[in-house]
Design a protein around this motif. Structure first.
Motif, PDB file in Angstrom:
ATOM      1  N   UNK A 125       0.751  -1.246  -0.100  1.00 21.38           N
ATOM      2  CA  UNK A 125       0.019   0.008   0.069  1.00 21.38           C
ATOM      3  C   UNK A 125       0.835   1.267   0.065  1.00 21.38           C
ATOM      4  N   UNK A 126       0.511   2.098  -0.922  1.00 26.91           N
ATOM      5  CA  UNK A 126       1.257   3.342  -0.857  1.00 26.91           C
ATOM      6  C   UNK A 126       0.499   4.692  -0.765  1.00 26.91           C
ATOM      7  N   UNK A 127       0.830   5.440   0.025  1.00 30.83           N
ATOM      8  CA  UNK A 127      -0.112   6.629   0.559  1.00 30.83           C
ATOM      9  C   UNK A 127      -0.297   7.513  -0.728  1.00 30.83           C
ATOM     10  N   UNK A 128       0.856   7.635  -1.409  1.00 27.44           N
ATOM     11  CA  UNK A 128       0.581   8.290  -2.775  1.00 27.44           C
ATOM     12  C   UNK A 128       1.933   8.278  -3.270  1.00 27.44           C
ATOM     13  N   UNK A 129       1.945   8.329  -4.909  1.00 30.36           N
ATOM     14  CA  UNK A 129       3.073   7.990  -5.736  1.00 30.36           C
ATOM     15  C   UNK A 129       2.930   8.587  -7.103  1.00 30.36           C
ATOM     16  N   UNK A 130       3.454   9.964  -7.004  1.00 28.48           N
ATOM     17  CA  UNK A 130       3.267  10.813  -8.504  1.00 28.48           C
ATOM     18  C   UNK A 130       3.848  10.001  -9.657  1.00 28.48           C
TER      19      UNK A 130
END
Length: 294
Positions: A125-130
């Motif tokens: 799980x990644x909180x955010x990843x541009x």
């Protein structure tokens, strides 16, 4: 840019439900869907599945290697589901969800080294990843191009995404190690790391002193922190985690109840049954039958 829209009108509760997306004959497929609130369970496939949820929160249970991984995905977060893993999604609010399915050729190298292979056997799980967002958006545009033209582009994007996810797995493991070895933590972070350690070791017997040692905290102080932040003793909280894991395994796998007990750190089936009944009001066998009937 074409957008694929679909809506799930009725919740699906069977773990034999069709997967939300499949790579089919391509190296990867990507779809963006506007979906209302729903609860659905999906069967395992050979694809690696990526879910990016844009609106609200989404709860997910991933069942892999007879284990269960439960997380709440915040808005904008990304969930990576390994191949051969059944999973359940619960979406409380409507919103846009992006689904991607990547075919994984056996032995494919994605790190640039002939000797290394990707570690994509565990959920992530990644909180955010541009970076990942950009790659997925590019892939979504490419899938609308005729297959003969887009095949090489998709292959390249799929390889880049797999390489990026492999690095993300490694970085997440490194971050956990650094956090566990840092003695200057806030009390809430200590509790969070203690709970993570409990979840990662539910299949064996662990002591409060052992948990405290991993977060650089005495057993007595950790007990006080649990009472403050979680309103429960570490022992009671750990039992709750074990029973919750048992509930997931009873629903998602066909493991005998005695094996479920061992996978959840109980000494025997009778040990599991005693605590299961006390915390959930029913027995493991009755709980499994009720899940099959619903």
């Amino acid at each position: 840019m074409q957008m694929h829209i679909a809506r799930l009108e009725q919740p699906r509760t069977s773990l034999t439900g069709s997967p939300p997306i499949s790579s089919e004959r391509r190296s990867m497929s990507v779809e963006m869907r506007r979906e209302g609130p729903f609860s659905a369970s999906f069967s395992a496939t050979s694809d690696l599945v990526i879910i990016r949820h844009v609106g609200g929160e989404i709860s997910a249970d991933v069942y892999y290697s007879d284990r269960a991984y439960s997380r709440t995905l915040a808005e904008g977060g990304v969930l990576v589901i390994p191949p051969h893993s059944a999973f359940r999604l619960r979406v409380e609010q409507g919103g846009l969800n992006l689904y991607a399915a990547l075919a994984l050729p056996q032995g494919v190298a994605v790190t640039g080294s002939r000797d290394r292979r990707p570690d994509l056997s565990r959920p992530l799980m990644l909180a955010s990843d541009e970076v990942l967002d950009g790659l997925l958006n590019m892939a979504r545009d490419v899938v609308d191009i005729p297959m003969g033209v887009s095949s090489n582009l998709l292959d390249s994007l799929a390889s880049t995404i797999l390489s990026h996810l492999t690095c993300a797995h490694a970085e997440q493991d490194d971050n956990k190690h650094r956090l566990l070895s840092n003695p200057h933590k806030t009390s809430s972070t200590m509790v969070t790391r203690a709970v993570e350690y409990m979840i990662g070791n539910l299949d064996r017997s662990i002591t409060l002193s052992e948990v405290g040692g991993h977060v650089r905290c005495s057993a007595s102080h950790l007990g006080r922190l649990f009472k403050t932040h979680l309103k429960a003793s570490p022992h009671r909280y750990l039992l709750g985690l074990r029973v919750e894991r048992a509930q997931l395994l009873l629903t998602a796998t066909r493991l005998p109840i005695a094996h479920v007990a061992l996978e959840c750190g109980f000494a025997s089936q009778e040990h599991l049954t005693r605590h299961f009944r006390r915390l959930s009001g029913t027995t493991p066998a009755a709980y499994r039958r009720a899940q099959v009937d619903t």
